[in-house]
Design a protein around this motif. Structure first.
Motif, PDB file in Angstrom:
ATOM      1  N   ARG A  39       0.896  -1.056   0.323  1.00 46.12           N
ATOM      2  CA  ARG A  39      -0.048   0.194   0.202  1.00 46.12           C
ATOM      3  C   ARG A  39       1.242   1.062   0.317  1.00 46.12           C
ATOM      4  NH1 ARG A  39      -2.565  -0.994   4.723  1.00 46.12           N
ATOM      5  NH2 ARG A  39      -3.949  -1.953   3.863  1.00 46.12           N
ATOM      6  N   HIS A  40       2.310   1.090   0.810  1.00 45.81           N
ATOM      7  CA  HIS A  40       2.813   2.180   0.576  1.00 45.81           C
ATOM      8  C   HIS A  40       3.816   2.083   0.287  1.00 45.81           C
ATOM      9  CE1 HIS A  40       0.261   3.795   4.271  1.00 45.81           C
ATOM     10  NE2 HIS A  40       0.485   2.700   4.792  1.00 45.81           N
ATOM     11  N   GLY A  41       3.632   1.995  -0.929  1.00 44.29           N
ATOM     12  CA  GLY A  41       4.554   2.176  -1.935  1.00 44.29           C
ATOM     13  C   GLY A  41       6.401   1.050  -2.470  1.00 44.29           C
ATOM     14  N   ALA A  42       5.838  -0.030  -1.852  1.00 53.22           N
ATOM     15  CA  ALA A  42       7.350  -0.956  -1.892  1.00 53.22           C
ATOM     16  C   ALA A  42       7.238  -1.520  -3.324  1.00 53.22           C
ATOM     17  CB  ALA A  42       7.320  -2.141  -0.847  1.00 53.22           C
ATOM     18  N   ASP A  43       8.517  -1.416  -4.611  1.00 55.97           N
ATOM     19  CA  ASP A  43       7.782  -3.074  -5.732  1.00 55.97           C
ATOM     20  C   ASP A  43       7.961  -4.217  -5.454  1.00 55.97           C
ATOM     21  OD1 ASP A  43       7.904  -0.002  -7.471  1.00 55.97           O
ATOM     22  OD2 ASP A  43       9.655  -0.104  -6.644  1.00 55.97           O
ATOM     23  N   LEU A  44       8.441  -5.077  -4.320  1.00 55.45           N
ATOM     24  CA  LEU A  44       8.942  -6.253  -4.472  1.00 55.45           C
ATOM     25  C   LEU A  44       8.970  -6.183  -2.328  1.00 55.45           C
ATOM     26  CD1 LEU A  44      10.409  -8.716  -5.382  1.00 55.45           C
ATOM     27  CD2 LEU A  44      12.589  -6.925  -5.399  1.00 55.45           C
ATOM     28  N   ILE A  45       8.885  -7.175  -2.475  1.00 54.94           N
ATOM     29  CA  ILE A  45       8.803  -7.551  -0.599  1.00 54.94           C
ATOM     30  C   ILE A  45       9.595  -8.776  -0.480  1.00 54.94           C
ATOM     31  CG2 ILE A  45       7.386  -9.006   1.208  1.00 54.94           C
ATOM     32  CD1 ILE A  45       5.268  -7.168   0.167  1.00 54.94           C
ATOM     33  N   GLU A  46      10.947  -8.914   0.733  1.00 56.25           N
ATOM     34  CA  GLU A  46      11.876  -9.807   0.900  1.00 56.25           C
ATOM     35  C   GLU A  46      11.100 -10.922   1.702  1.00 56.25           C
ATOM     36  OE1 GLU A  46      16.533 -10.319   1.474  1.00 56.25           O
ATOM     37  OE2 GLU A  46      15.971  -8.509  -0.255  1.00 56.25           O
ATOM     38  N   LEU A  47      10.812 -11.740   1.718  1.00 53.20           N
ATOM     39  CA  LEU A  47       9.769 -11.919   3.367  1.00 53.20           C
ATOM     40  C   LEU A  47      10.713 -13.578   3.921  1.00 53.20           C
ATOM     41  CD1 LEU A  47       7.325 -12.263   4.950  1.00 53.20           C
ATOM     42  CD2 LEU A  47       6.531 -13.978   3.373  1.00 53.20           C
ATOM     43  N   GLY A  48      11.457 -12.431   4.957  1.00 52.38           N
ATOM     44  CA  GLY A  48      11.991 -13.520   5.511  1.00 52.38           C
ATOM     45  C   GLY A  48      12.379 -14.776   6.795  1.00 52.38           C
ATOM     46  N   MET A  49      12.366 -15.810   6.361  1.00 56.85           N
ATOM     47  CA  MET A  49      11.788 -16.944   7.062  1.00 56.85           C
ATOM     48  C   MET A  49      12.896 -17.485   8.507  1.00 56.85           C
ATOM     49  SD  MET A  49      10.928 -19.305   4.707  1.00 56.85           S
ATOM     50  CE  MET A  49      12.776 -19.542   3.401  1.00 56.85           C
ATOM     51  N   PRO A  50      12.662 -16.971   9.993  1.00 53.46           N
ATOM     52  CA  PRO A  50      12.973 -17.361  10.605  1.00 53.46           C
ATOM     53  C   PRO A  50      14.394 -18.276  10.901  1.00 53.46           C
ATOM     54  CG  PRO A  50      11.125 -16.794  11.275  1.00 53.46           C
ATOM     55  CD  PRO A  50      11.153 -16.319  10.133  1.00 53.46           C
ATOM     56  N   TYR A  51      15.669 -18.402  11.635  1.00 49.36           N
ATOM     57  CA  TYR A  51      16.444 -18.744  11.483  1.00 49.36           C
ATOM     58  C   TYR A  51      17.201 -19.029  12.728  1.00 49.36           C
ATOM     59  CZ  TYR A  51      19.916 -22.989  10.292  1.00 49.36           C
ATOM     60  OH  TYR A  51      21.163 -23.709  10.652  1.00 49.36           O
ATOM     61  N   SER A  52      17.590 -19.699  13.763  1.00 50.76           N
ATOM     62  CA  SER A  52      18.369 -19.567  14.815  1.00 50.76           C
ATOM     63  C   SER A  52      19.288 -19.020  14.721  1.00 50.76           C
ATOM     64  CB  SER A  52      18.730 -21.002  15.913  1.00 50.76           C
ATOM     65  OG  SER A  52      18.467 -22.399  14.860  1.00 50.76           O
ATOM     66  N   ASP A  53      20.222 -19.646  13.145  1.00 49.19           N
ATOM     67  CA  ASP A  53      21.431 -19.534  13.006  1.00 49.19           C
ATOM     68  C   ASP A  53      21.889 -19.111  11.725  1.00 49.19           C
ATOM     69  OD1 ASP A  53      24.325 -19.259  13.302  1.00 49.19           O
ATOM     70  OD2 ASP A  53      24.172 -21.361  12.701  1.00 49.19           O
ATOM     71  N   PRO A  54      21.286 -17.019  11.229  1.00 48.20           N
ATOM     72  CA  PRO A  54      21.098 -16.786  10.194  1.00 48.20           C
ATOM     73  C   PRO A  54      22.747 -15.687   9.889  1.00 48.20           C
ATOM     74  CG  PRO A  54      19.924 -15.602  11.582  1.00 48.20           C
ATOM     75  CD  PRO A  54      20.547 -17.180  12.240  1.00 48.20           C
ATOM     76  N   TYR A  98      17.468 -19.903   4.980  1.00 53.43           N
ATOM     77  CA  TYR A  98      18.579 -20.678   5.188  1.00 53.43           C
ATOM     78  C   TYR A  98      18.405 -22.091   4.858  1.00 53.43           C
ATOM     79  CZ  TYR A  98      20.745 -16.587   6.424  1.00 53.43           C
ATOM     80  OH  TYR A  98      21.249 -15.385   6.567  1.00 53.43           O
ATOM     81  N   MET A  99      19.307 -22.645   4.322  1.00 54.56           N
ATOM     82  CA  MET A  99      19.244 -24.134   4.253  1.00 54.56           C
ATOM     83  C   MET A  99      18.381 -24.992   5.223  1.00 54.56           C
ATOM     84  SD  MET A  99      19.255 -25.114   0.442  1.00 54.56           S
ATOM     85  CE  MET A  99      19.010 -26.468   0.254  1.00 54.56           C
ATOM     86  N   ASN A 100      19.473 -25.168   5.853  1.00 52.32           N
ATOM     87  CA  ASN A 100      18.762 -25.757   7.072  1.00 52.32           C
ATOM     88  C   ASN A 100      17.709 -25.961   7.093  1.00 52.32           C
ATOM     89  OD1 ASN A 100      18.363 -27.148  10.052  1.00 52.32           O
ATOM     90  ND2 ASN A 100      20.890 -27.269   9.914  1.00 52.32           N
ATOM     91  N   PRO A 101      16.558 -24.974   8.027  1.00 50.81           N
ATOM     92  CA  PRO A 101      14.779 -25.546   7.664  1.00 50.81           C
ATOM     93  C   PRO A 101      14.570 -26.217   7.030  1.00 50.81           C
ATOM     94  CG  PRO A 101      15.481 -23.026   8.268  1.00 50.81           C
ATOM     95  CD  PRO A 101      16.776 -23.786   8.052  1.00 50.81           C
ATOM     96  N   VAL A 102      14.996 -25.782   5.552  1.00 49.37           N
ATOM     97  CA  VAL A 102      14.215 -25.809   3.953  1.00 49.37           C
ATOM     98  C   VAL A 102      14.027 -27.444   3.220  1.00 49.37           C
ATOM     99  CG1 VAL A 102      14.113 -26.014   1.792  1.00 49.37           C
ATOM    100  CG2 VAL A 102      14.323 -23.453   2.757  1.00 49.37           C
TER     101      VAL A 102
END
Length: 255
Positions: A39-54, A98-102
């Motif tokens: 709504r406020h003008g971002a062109d793209l969203i990078e959605l972070g998947m939380p991980y314990s060791d980033p 990160y690969m571990n949770p994936v």
């Protein structure tokens, strides 16, 4: 064309990619934050998947990830939250993690569920190039997802060319080898970004790490197609009274 291709075909300058952490500030904030960003003008969203060791994340994004994990965020919960999000959100969305949770979730299942939800691409900084080529890349491609590699000022020209050839959507130019959120001297970064510009890469280039305000965003945009802001936005959410107001105030200060 994919959503990312459509975006860069329509707008190849001043592209604003904003990072947010799934499940932050509250477990059920994910869609609220995404809608506010659109709504406020971002062109793209990078959605972070939380991980314990980033590995690549600075303290602010790490703290938001820890909070999200405490809130109960998992990849399975995230995909539940993303069901039907394309009825409300039409800008591109890429998942960063990160690969571990994936791998724990199951790589092909992850790609299938991401594609089914309407996700456009993936950023997995710890997926090695060789493993991408031999094992994971074909699966990602099978499900129609873009994959974005990261390059740094230390990445050789030959390797930049290779990672650009393997990437689709865009190339993520890390402004330095430090973690996210550090203050950067963008005059020194300019030399590196000019080098990338002169390589006439296949993909658009977005610059991340250290972009926090209008000045640093404009500096990044001088030599690239746009910039990625994460830490400063997470801080705005942390310090704001509500998601909508914090997002509106923050993005109006950037653009």
């Amino acid at each position: 064309m994919s959503r990312l291709q459509e975006l860069f075909a329509r707008k190849n300058k001043q592209v604003l990619n904003v990072y947010c952490t799934a499940g932050y500030p509250g477990l059920n904030s994910t869609r609220t934050v995404m809608k506010a960003l659109q709504r406020h003008g971002a062109d793209l969203i990078e959605l972070g998947m939380p991980y314990s060791d980033p590995l690549a994340d600075g303290p602010v994004i790490q703290a938001s990830g820890s909070r999200a994990l405490q809130n109960g965020m998992t990849i399975a919960v995230l995909f539940e939250q993303l069901q039907g999000f394309r009825t409300e959100i039409n800008i591109p969305v890429v998942l960063m993690g990160y690969m571990n949770p994936v791998l724990q979730y199951g790589f092909e299942k992850f790609c299938a569920d991401a594609a089914a939800a309407g996700v456009d691409g993936l950023i997995l900084p710890d997926l090695p190039e060789y493993e991408f080529e031999t094992e994971y890349g074909p699966v990602i491609k099978q499900y129609g997802l873009d994959f974005i590699f990261l390059v740094t000022p230390e990445t050789s020209g030959e390797r930049v060319g290779k990672l650009d050839a393997l990437s689709s959507g865009f190339l993520y130019a890390v402004s330095s080898s430090a973690t996210t959120g550090k203050d950067k001297d963008f005059s020194s970064v300019a030399v590196y970004l000019q080098r990338l510009q002169e390589m006439q890469l296949k993909n658009p280039v977005l610059v991340g790490f250290g972009i926090k305000d209008r000045e640093t965003f404009q500096s990044a945009c001088q030599y690239a197609n746009g910039g990625i802001i994460g830490t400063a936005y997470i801080q705005a959410l942390e310090n704001g009274t509500d998601v909508e107001t914090a997002t509106g105030n923050f993005l109006s200060s950037i653009q």
